[in-house]
Motif scaffolding. Structure first.
Motif, PDB file in Angstrom:
ATOM      1  N   ASP A  56       0.860  -1.184   0.000  1.00 19.14           N
ATOM      2  CA  ASP A  56       0.000   0.000   0.000  1.00 19.14           C
ATOM      3  C   ASP A  56       0.890   1.226   0.000  1.00 19.14           C
ATOM      4  OD1 ASP A  56      -2.466  -1.295   0.046  1.00 19.14           O
ATOM      5  OD2 ASP A  56      -2.592  -1.285   2.244  1.00 19.14           O
ATOM      6  N   GLU A  58       0.775   5.235   0.705  1.00 24.19           N
ATOM      7  CA  GLU A  58      -0.064   6.201   1.408  1.00 24.19           C
ATOM      8  C   GLU A  58       0.589   7.576   1.448  1.00 24.19           C
ATOM      9  OE1 GLU A  58      -0.981   4.849   5.382  1.00 24.19           O
ATOM     10  OE2 GLU A  58      -0.838   2.761   4.741  1.00 24.19           O
ATOM     11  N   GLN A  59      -0.257   8.590   1.336  1.00 25.79           N
ATOM     12  CA  GLN A  59       0.176   9.960   1.590  1.00 25.79           C
ATOM     13  C   GLN A  59      -0.767  10.536   2.634  1.00 25.79           C
ATOM     14  OE1 GLN A  59       0.156  11.818  -2.309  1.00 25.79           O
ATOM     15  NE2 GLN A  59       2.379  11.690  -2.404  1.00 25.79           N
ATOM     16  N   GLY A  61      -1.593   9.485   5.389  1.00 20.01           N
ATOM     17  CA  GLY A  61      -2.432   8.464   5.999  1.00 20.01           C
ATOM     18  C   GLY A  61      -3.505   7.866   5.112  1.00 20.01           C
ATOM     19  N   ASN A  62      -3.584   8.291   3.856  1.00 17.91           N
ATOM     20  CA  ASN A  62      -4.587   7.780   2.918  1.00 17.91           C
ATOM     21  C   ASN A  62      -3.931   6.933   1.837  1.00 17.91           C
ATOM     22  OD1 ASN A  62      -6.911   9.293   4.009  1.00 17.91           O
ATOM     23  ND2 ASN A  62      -5.754  11.073   3.290  1.00 17.91           N
ATOM     24  N   VAL A  63      -4.462   5.732   1.589  1.00 13.15           N
ATOM     25  CA  VAL A  63      -3.923   4.880   0.530  1.00 13.15           C
ATOM     26  C   VAL A  63      -4.243   5.531  -0.807  1.00 13.15           C
ATOM     27  CG1 VAL A  63      -4.021   2.621  -0.586  1.00 13.15           C
ATOM     28  CG2 VAL A  63      -4.134   2.773   1.908  1.00 13.15           C
ATOM     29  N   THR A  66      -1.559   1.075  -4.958  1.00 16.65           N
ATOM     30  CA  THR A  66      -0.972  -0.190  -4.513  1.00 16.65           C
ATOM     31  C   THR A  66       0.095  -0.580  -5.528  1.00 16.65           C
ATOM     32  OG1 THR A  66      -2.624  -1.506  -5.681  1.00 16.65           O
ATOM     33  CG2 THR A  66      -3.078  -1.008  -3.366  1.00 16.65           C
ATOM     34  N   ALA A  88       5.747   9.468   0.127  1.00 20.91           N
ATOM     35  CA  ALA A  88       4.698   8.546   0.569  1.00 20.91           C
ATOM     36  C   ALA A  88       5.282   7.503   1.515  1.00 20.91           C
ATOM     37  CB  ALA A  88       4.068   7.851  -0.635  1.00 20.91           C
ATOM     38  N   ARG A 155      -8.556  12.566   0.395  1.00 23.37           N
ATOM     39  CA  ARG A 155      -7.188  12.467  -0.082  1.00 23.37           C
ATOM     40  C   ARG A 155      -6.237  13.394   0.646  1.00 23.37           C
ATOM     41  NH1 ARG A 155      -9.800  12.260  -4.835  1.00 23.37           N
ATOM     42  NH2 ARG A 155      -9.223  14.328  -5.454  1.00 23.37           N
TER      43      ARG A 155
END
Length: 161
Positions: A56, A58-59, A61-63, A66, A88, A155
């Protein structure tokens, strides 16, 4: 751990001699699900290629994406140099087998193998464009506009109102 480098799409066209050279520049590792591989904000000291499993990306805290078998992550910070910070966090979504390349070994690999360098550069350009598009979607002016794009809050944490 023995990994068949020829099965990695990035190295599919390499000769046995080239694969031997590549093998000497990387370290294969197996990680359980849930392990942080690269941290957002960290310096770019290494990059990884996924051999098995899923990561995963993430930036804030948001995926946002993948990565699966054959894909590379962390290459942008390595290409940009030691002062560059990761954009990320990368975490194993499943158990994963990864090839870890130190920054200097990866840069040497790219300089010695123009075809690999070309593929990695093309991937990096696409990722940078996607990062730019995500940040354009969540500009401060868009975040305060009632017509801000859906998902902006998810996002980047900015509200559409």
């Amino acid at each position: 751990m023995n990994v068949d480098l020829g099965s990695v799409p990035l190295f599919a066209d390499c000769s046995k001699r080239e694969l031997k050279s590549i093998r000497s520049r990387c370290m294969p590792i197996r990680l359980p699900a849930g392990r942080e591989v690269l941290g957002e904000g960290d310096r770019g000291q290494e990059c990884v290629i996924v051999v098995e499993g899923t990561l995963d990306i993430e930036q804030n805290g948001n995926v946002i994406a993948t990565a699966g078998p054959g894909e590379i992550v962390g290459e942008i910070a390595v290409i940009e140099g030691a002062a560059s910070r990761r954009t990320a966090t990368v975490t194993t979504a499943t158990e994963a087998v990864l090839l870890v390349f130190g920054a200097s070994d990866f840069r040497r690999l790219m300089s010695e193998h123009p075809a690999i360098s070309s593929q990695v550069s093309a991937t990096a350009v696409l990722r940078l464009a996607a990062d730019r598009d995500r940040s354009d979607d969540c500009t401060p002016s868009a975040a305060t506009n009632a017509d801000a794009r859906p998902g902006c809050t998810a996002r980047c944490g900015r509200s559409a109102r």
